[in-house]
Write a protein that holds these residues in place. Sequence first.
Motif, short mmCIF file in Angstrom:
data_model
loop_
_atom_site.label_atom_id
_atom_site.label_comp_id
_atom_site.label_asym_id
_atom_site.label_seq_id
_atom_site.Cartn_x
_atom_site.Cartn_y
_atom_site.Cartn_z
N ALA A 92 10.88 6.86 -0.81
CA ALA A 92 9.29 7.74 -0.87
C ALA A 92 8.22 7.20 0.25
O ALA A 92 7.94 8.00 0.65
N VAL A 93 8.32 6.26 0.70
CA VAL A 93 7.26 5.72 1.55
C VAL A 93 7.93 4.45 2.25
O VAL A 93 8.49 3.67 2.40
N PHE A 94 7.92 4.65 3.89
CA PHE A 94 8.02 3.99 5.06
C PHE A 94 6.90 3.76 5.45
O PHE A 94 6.77 4.66 6.43
N SER A 128 -3.29 4.27 -2.06
CA SER A 128 -4.11 3.10 -2.04
C SER A 128 -3.41 1.67 -2.03
O SER A 128 -4.38 0.54 -1.68
N VAL A 129 -2.34 1.27 -1.97
CA VAL A 129 -2.11 0.85 -1.72
C VAL A 129 -1.70 0.14 -0.32
O VAL A 129 -1.93 -1.15 -0.33
N VAL A 130 -0.90 0.58 0.05
CA VAL A 130 -0.50 0.30 1.29
C VAL A 130 -2.01 0.19 2.33
O VAL A 130 -1.56 -1.28 2.53
N PRO A 131 -3.40 0.55 2.38
CA PRO A 131 -4.25 0.37 2.62
C PRO A 131 -4.52 -1.05 2.41
O PRO A 131 -5.32 -1.98 2.89
N ARG A 132 -4.79 -1.13 0.98
CA ARG A 132 -4.84 -2.79 1.10
C ARG A 132 -3.96 -4.24 1.72
O ARG A 132 -4.12 -5.04 1.95
N TYR A 133 -2.39 -3.55 1.11
CA TYR A 133 -1.70 -4.54 2.23
C TYR A 133 -2.11 -4.31 3.46
O TYR A 133 -1.56 -5.96 4.69
N VAL A 143 7.54 -0.87 2.10
CA VAL A 143 8.19 0.58 1.73
C VAL A 143 8.22 0.45 0.27
O VAL A 143 8.12 -0.45 -0.45
N LEU A 144 8.51 1.66 -0.21
CA LEU A 144 8.62 2.09 -1.52
C LEU A 144 9.95 2.77 -1.67
O LEU A 144 10.42 4.49 -0.93
N GLY A 156 9.05 -3.34 -1.34
CA GLY A 156 9.10 -4.11 -0.11
C GLY A 156 8.23 -4.34 0.78
O GLY A 156 7.38 -3.53 0.90
N THR A 157 7.84 -5.78 0.60
CA THR A 157 6.71 -6.28 2.13
C THR A 157 7.25 -7.09 2.66
O THR A 157 7.91 -8.59 2.39
N PHE A 158 7.33 -6.64 4.63
CA PHE A 158 7.57 -7.77 5.44
C PHE A 158 6.53 -8.76 6.24
O PHE A 158 5.68 -7.75 6.37
#
Length: 203
Positions: A92-94, A128-133, A143-144, A156-158
Motif C-alpha cells: 500500500a505504501v513504499f 500522517s505517519v510517514v512524515p513523522r518517521y 513500507v505498509l 516496516g521501517t528500515f
Amino acid sequence: MFVRTVYATGDPAELDTAIRALNSEGRDLLEERPGYRGADVYVDRELGKLLTVSWWDSEEARHNSDEVMRERRPALLEPFAGTVAVENYEVAVFHSIEHPTAGGGLRLSRVEFEPVDADLFADTFHSSVVPRYETLPGLARAVLFLDREHGRGLVGTFFTDRRHLAASRAGQAAARHEGAAKAHVTVVCLEEFEVVHTDARAE
C-alpha cells in the motif's frame, strides 16, 4: 506491487545454512518466475527467526509462483526451520529515502484492523505517519503491507544501521501510538531484525 512473506523460526545455530540456500538456490528460483521484482532476507540471530519477502508486479504473478516455491521451500529452509508461516499482502505504501543495506535494521509492526478501514489506514500512514518517521535519524525506508480481506497489515521501517534502529525506538513509539489511534488499528506484535539482503525493485 504485491508481496509474499515467509516467517520461519528454528535453531539459531542453523540459521546461516538457510540464509545461504535462500541467497543462492532460492534467488535463482525466484529470478526465473515472471513478474518477480526482488527479494529481502531479515533475521533475528539471537532468537532464531527468519523473515523473507518476495516482491511481485501483480497479484497474478505472485499466485503463479506459489506452486513451485511451495514445493521447494522446505528444502531451502532445512535444517533450520521448525515452523513456517506464509502470508500474502498488497504493497500500500513504499516510501524510500535510500536503499537499505546489509547490516541495517528493520522494525516490523504487525497490525489488525476492520477490513472497511483499510483505506483509512493506508491514507493515514502515508499522510500522517510517514512524515513523522522521516524525522527519525537514519531512516532509509518505510513500507505498509495490507491484507484487506482479513484486516491484517505489516508496517516496516528500515534504518541504515543498528545504532539508528535502537535510537529511534522512543520516537517511533510516539508516532506509532498516534497513528494507530487515528487509523483505528491495533498493534499486535513488534519485532526487530537485521537486514541480510534486500533488492526490491519498486520502480
